[in-house]
Motif scaffolding. Sequence first.
Motif, PDB file in Angstrom:
ATOM      1  N   TYR B  10       0.582  -1.173  -0.059  1.00 47.28           N
ATOM      2  CA  TYR B  10      -0.040   0.052   0.107  1.00 47.28           C
ATOM      3  C   TYR B  10       0.794   1.086   0.149  1.00 47.28           C
ATOM      4  CZ  TYR B  10      -3.541  -3.262   1.860  1.00 47.28           C
ATOM      5  OH  TYR B  10      -4.452  -4.204   1.952  1.00 47.28           O
ATOM      6  N   GLN B  11       0.328   2.461  -0.638  1.00 43.56           N
ATOM      7  CA  GLN B  11       1.217   3.569  -0.588  1.00 43.56           C
ATOM      8  C   GLN B  11       0.089   4.837  -0.451  1.00 43.56           C
ATOM      9  OE1 GLN B  11       4.950   3.921  -1.063  1.00 43.56           O
ATOM     10  NE2 GLN B  11       4.063   5.535   0.009  1.00 43.56           N
ATOM     11  N   HIS B  12       0.230   5.654   0.383  1.00 47.93           N
ATOM     12  CA  HIS B  12      -0.640   7.038   0.709  1.00 47.93           C
ATOM     13  C   HIS B  12       0.141   7.889   0.168  1.00 47.93           C
ATOM     14  CE1 HIS B  12      -4.116   5.070   3.126  1.00 47.93           C
ATOM     15  NE2 HIS B  12      -3.715   4.464   2.023  1.00 47.93           N
ATOM     16  N   PHE B  19       5.557   8.673  -6.846  1.00 48.75           N
ATOM     17  CA  PHE B  19       5.238   7.178  -6.528  1.00 48.75           C
ATOM     18  C   PHE B  19       6.018   6.100  -7.312  1.00 48.75           C
ATOM     19  CE2 PHE B  19       2.846   3.560  -5.256  1.00 48.75           C
ATOM     20  CZ  PHE B  19       2.655   2.942  -6.691  1.00 48.75           C
ATOM     21  N   THR B  21       6.522   1.748  -7.369  1.00 49.94           N
ATOM     22  CA  THR B  21       6.140   0.357  -7.092  1.00 49.94           C
ATOM     23  C   THR B  21       7.180  -0.323  -7.805  1.00 49.94           C
ATOM     24  OG1 THR B  21       4.417  -1.353  -7.105  1.00 49.94           O
ATOM     25  CG2 THR B  21       4.515   0.188  -8.778  1.00 49.94           C
ATOM     26  N   THR B  79       1.728  12.823  -8.906  1.00 49.32           N
ATOM     27  CA  THR B  79       0.631  12.071  -8.558  1.00 49.32           C
ATOM     28  C   THR B  79      -0.660  12.878  -8.896  1.00 49.32           C
ATOM     29  OG1 THR B  79       0.744  11.710  -6.303  1.00 49.32           O
ATOM     30  CG2 THR B  79       1.611   9.987  -7.607  1.00 49.32           C
ATOM     31  N   ASP B  83      -4.770   8.757 -10.404  1.00 47.79           N
ATOM     32  CA  ASP B  83      -3.823   7.806 -10.449  1.00 47.79           C
ATOM     33  C   ASP B  83      -4.279   6.741  -9.355  1.00 47.79           C
ATOM     34  OD1 ASP B  83      -0.992  10.049 -10.977  1.00 47.79           O
ATOM     35  OD2 ASP B  83      -2.241   8.920 -12.456  1.00 47.79           O
ATOM     36  N   THR B  86      -4.974   0.244  -8.049  1.00 47.35           N
ATOM     37  CA  THR B  86      -3.692  -0.850  -7.857  1.00 47.35           C
ATOM     38  C   THR B  86      -3.197  -1.165  -8.997  1.00 47.35           C
ATOM     39  OG1 THR B  86      -5.365  -1.918  -6.182  1.00 47.35           O
ATOM     40  CG2 THR B  86      -3.642  -3.384  -7.025  1.00 47.35           C
ATOM     41  N   THR B 106       0.254  -3.280  -5.916  1.00 46.74           N
ATOM     42  CA  THR B 106       0.503  -1.993  -4.972  1.00 46.74           C
ATOM     43  C   THR B 106      -0.709  -0.992  -5.159  1.00 46.74           C
ATOM     44  OG1 THR B 106       2.711  -2.130  -5.538  1.00 46.74           O
ATOM     45  CG2 THR B 106       1.672  -0.104  -4.472  1.00 46.74           C
ATOM     46  N   LEU B 108      -2.425   2.241  -4.644  1.00 48.98           N
ATOM     47  CA  LEU B 108      -2.180   3.580  -4.451  1.00 48.98           C
ATOM     48  C   LEU B 108      -3.281   4.526  -4.027  1.00 48.98           C
ATOM     49  CD1 LEU B 108      -0.136   6.067  -4.867  1.00 48.98           C
ATOM     50  CD2 LEU B 108      -0.735   6.035  -7.166  1.00 48.98           C
ATOM     51  N   GLN B 109      -3.048   5.414  -2.991  1.00 47.28           N
ATOM     52  CA  GLN B 109      -4.228   6.304  -2.600  1.00 47.28           C
ATOM     53  C   GLN B 109      -3.430   7.548  -2.644  1.00 47.28           C
ATOM     54  OE1 GLN B 109      -7.374   5.684  -1.820  1.00 47.28           O
ATOM     55  NE2 GLN B 109      -7.374   7.810  -1.878  1.00 47.28           N
TER      56      GLN B 109
END
Lengths: 113, 112
Positions: B10-12, B19, B21, B79, B83, B86, B106, B108-109
């Motif tokens: 996960y990535q915020h 960003f 991954t 970002t 975007d 996942t 991954t 992405l939020q």
Amino acid sequence: GAGVSQSPSNKVTEKGKDVELRCDPISGHTALYWYRQSLGQGLEFLIYFQGNSAPDKSGLPSDRFSAERTGGSVSTLTIQRTQQEDSAVYLCASSPRLLGGYTFGSGTRLTVV
Amino acid sequence: GQQVMQIPQYQHVQEGEDFTTYCNSSTTLSNIQWYKQRPGGHPVFLIQLVKSGEVKKQKRLTFQFGEAKKNSSLHITATQTTDVGTYFCAGSNSGGYQKVTFGTGTKLQVIP
């Protein structure tokens, strides 16, 4: 057709019943995949068809699951004696050639109650 | 069998931040694909990389394939909320036909 078509889009079934999920790939696509995706999870490989070759069934989770592809086109995934753990979105994808991205259908959301 | 792992899970990020991954395979790949899945949607093919060390760009997205063809990365510059989703990599080994193995994804939020 213009894209990969899956039917039904939603299916609610009682535990123990059999279900059939259908996938119409893009015309001329030789490769076809079935995947399963539980809520918020990744893609679980189920089965792969490539042209006239024997399908790769190594991902089928049990003998309750089977799939066929008639005439190198339409594919049907059958789940017998459904269980609650079978609830997931079942995705079909096809590709036109050995090297090429897959086009996914919108999936069938299966709920076993 | 072949395993394809992605990090992070996960990535915020704040809108405007970059960003990345990363995708790592347990075996050498013949090619790698990247897909994006929007919330509630299905995976959509983004790109395929075939050559060792290959770099491809799509607007703000930069895709790389490692020299050893066992890893890959997707980098998004600045970002945007569009975007969100996942990102999956999918690798194919050197078998006679292209059976791809999807990575773990991954998510992405992007925070506006």
